[in-house]
Design an enzyme around this catalytic site. Structure first.
Site, PDB file in Angstrom:
ATOM      1  N   GLU A  14       0.874  -1.169   0.000  1.00  9.86           N
ATOM      2  CA  GLU A  14       0.000   0.000   0.000  1.00  9.86           C
ATOM      3  C   GLU A  14       0.912   1.219   0.000  1.00  9.86           C
ATOM      4  O   GLU A  14       1.508   1.550   1.014  1.00  9.86           O
ATOM      5  CB  GLU A  14      -0.881  -0.038   1.266  1.00  9.86           C
ATOM      6  CG  GLU A  14      -1.716   1.196   1.457  1.00  9.86           C
ATOM      7  CD  GLU A  14      -2.292   1.294   2.887  1.00  9.86           C
ATOM      8  OE1 GLU A  14      -2.588   0.252   3.506  1.00  9.86           O
ATOM      9  OE2 GLU A  14      -2.423   2.429   3.374  1.00  9.86           O
ATOM     10  N   ARG A  22       1.146  10.135   1.191  1.00 10.16           N
ATOM     11  CA  ARG A  22       1.679  11.114   2.144  1.00 10.16           C
ATOM     12  C   ARG A  22       2.849  11.866   1.529  1.00 10.16           C
ATOM     13  O   ARG A  22       3.335  12.822   2.085  1.00 10.16           O
ATOM     14  CB  ARG A  22       2.164  10.406   3.418  1.00 10.16           C
ATOM     15  CG  ARG A  22       1.068   9.657   4.124  1.00 10.16           C
ATOM     16  CD  ARG A  22       1.578   9.003   5.394  1.00 10.16           C
ATOM     17  NE  ARG A  22       0.618   7.997   5.808  1.00 10.16           N
ATOM     18  CZ  ARG A  22       0.744   7.235   6.887  1.00 10.16           C
ATOM     19  NH1 ARG A  22       1.793   7.384   7.666  1.00 10.16           N
ATOM     20  NH2 ARG A  22      -0.181   6.356   7.204  1.00 10.16           N
ATOM     21  N   LYS A  68     -10.866  -0.652   7.185  1.00  6.53           N
ATOM     22  CA  LYS A  68      -9.661  -0.431   7.965  1.00  6.53           C
ATOM     23  C   LYS A  68     -10.089   0.022   9.359  1.00  6.53           C
ATOM     24  O   LYS A  68     -11.144   0.645   9.515  1.00  6.53           O
ATOM     25  CB  LYS A  68      -8.851   0.665   7.275  1.00  6.53           C
ATOM     26  CG  LYS A  68      -7.554   1.040   7.969  1.00  6.53           C
ATOM     27  CD  LYS A  68      -6.756   2.006   7.081  1.00  6.53           C
ATOM     28  CE  LYS A  68      -5.508   2.478   7.799  1.00  6.53           C
ATOM     29  NZ  LYS A  68      -4.558   3.121   6.859  1.00  6.53           N
ATOM     30  N   THR A  82      -3.618   6.181   2.281  1.00  3.59           N
ATOM     31  CA  THR A  82      -3.772   7.575   2.711  1.00  3.59           C
ATOM     32  C   THR A  82      -4.424   8.406   1.605  1.00  3.59           C
ATOM     33  O   THR A  82      -4.097   9.573   1.404  1.00  3.59           O
ATOM     34  CB  THR A  82      -2.428   8.197   3.152  1.00  3.59           C
ATOM     35  OG1 THR A  82      -1.685   7.221   3.897  1.00  3.59           O
ATOM     36  CG2 THR A  82      -2.650   9.377   4.081  1.00  3.59           C
TER      37      THR A  82
END
Lengths: 186, 186, 186
Positions: free
Chosen positions: A32, A36, A120, A60
């Protein structure tokens, strides 16, 4: 879905190969790559081209723009720290799995309404950990969780032993894989 | 933004002067006057007129009506325990800072979508404290927090030392300032 | 509202009479029959017909379809693990009390906007328990809570002693009532 989802932060595009190789060598075939950092989309594109046996996703992802960029770069799944209805709809339209972060029963119900049954759970260590997942599984037996945050090799197995845990996410997988690769080269 | 935001509950309009004077004497030039009491709007109006050097805002604003009343009374910032999209839109339209309470990643993502990058974190002591703020800062490096609840002079500095903490909110600032003023007058 | 709300999971329709009789004998005249099992609507219909002195409601209602089914079966109140705006609107239209699960200040503000002032707090034991309820009561003095999850006879009285607790929910009421009934029959 693989049981271990490494959260990969690529600061320089040139690191991508080294990190993904280390993951592959440690037996992990998923990554993943998080939005960021500015080079996230490029890193995903590079990873998809050079690691065809790995399942490359984007993490993210917090808005529609990042989701489009991730999908255009080849991401095969999308992860968000929270739940974005817009991102969910883009993913549904393209047939791509979306794993939004859901912490409260209200957020889990919103995910279910959007057709999502794997969420998640972040930050897992702070918001009750395994105890929270067990409590939430009472009214939501149809939901699977990807706890992330506050998990490392010391408590990984404990999480994976709970049958509602679809996978565990974490940057510690990357750290451990890089340490193993370094030890081998030393 | 000042680093200390006292949460001020005015039960009687006549107390306003004494409380704000005590805050000013203790070196605090901000006051969040809460809509938990009926005289909140009047107290804000009085404070703005009589304490021109203080930044007067409104707290515990939970709907559009209270937000309008607060702004009409002169409030220069608005704080909510949670996130109200309606309040956010009124504040954006008037160019007034809005600090909504956000506890989960989903709520922080909603704030970001509304153009808000500084959020309240309440009740901080119960929902993970500094450990939660550090975990949330991973995927949200652009967000600053105003933790409130469960903080007092014993752990204030610890919170302020974390660079993602924009300010700390709390009623303990009022209590401490009143105690200091009383000690001086004794 | 009765202070004790048993969360009743009916696996076989034929168990309904035995369980509700045990509750009644233990002095509890409310039952929240959950939509976690396929026979929930039937069980509610049976309970309403055969236990006219009990207040029969539906729990774990997570969408509009389940809400309609519960109301058509005779449910007199609706409980959800989280907050569903759709369910809230159906209940308001029919004049039926709705107790949605709200964990964060943002979720409580959404409930207030929908005209709801009594909310479930689940999972209570994991998300701060009584300490959380006390903190949340600061900015929300108008809200009453139904904490559920992680409560049993050992800490029930402590929760009920807090004046913002409207009632306590839990499956332990059922377990205790069945144990008492069995002991009597032994």
């Amino acid at each position: 879905m693989e049981k271990r989802i490494p959260v990969v932060v690529i600061n320089e595009l040139s690191e991508t190969g080294r990190i993904l190789s280390a993951l592959e060598k440690s037996g992990i075939h998923t990554a993943e790559i998080t939005f960021r950092t500015a080079c996230a989309a490029e890193a995903i594109r590079y990873a998809c081209a050079n690691f065809p046996d790995m399942e490359i996703g984007a993490g993210t992802v917090i808005n529609a723009g990042q989701c489009e960029a991730a999908l255009n770069a080849g991401a095969r799944f999308i992860v968000s720290p929270g739940l974005s209805v817009e991102v969910a709809e883009i993913c549904r339209g393209r047939g791509i799995p979306y794993y939004p972060g859901c912490v409260t029963p209200t957020e889990i119900m919103q995910a279910l309404e959007l057709g999502i049954t794997t969420v998640k759970f972040f930050p897992a260590g702070v918001y009750g950990g395994l105890k929270a997942l067990k409590a939430l599984s009472g009214p939501f037996p149809q939901v699977k969780f990807i706890p992330t945050g506050g998990i490392d090799s010391s408590n990984l197995e404990e999480y994976l032993a709970f049958d509602k845990v679809a996978a565990v996410g974490g940057s510690f997988f990357v750290k451990d894989a890089l340490a193993a690769a370094e030890a081998e080269n030393a």
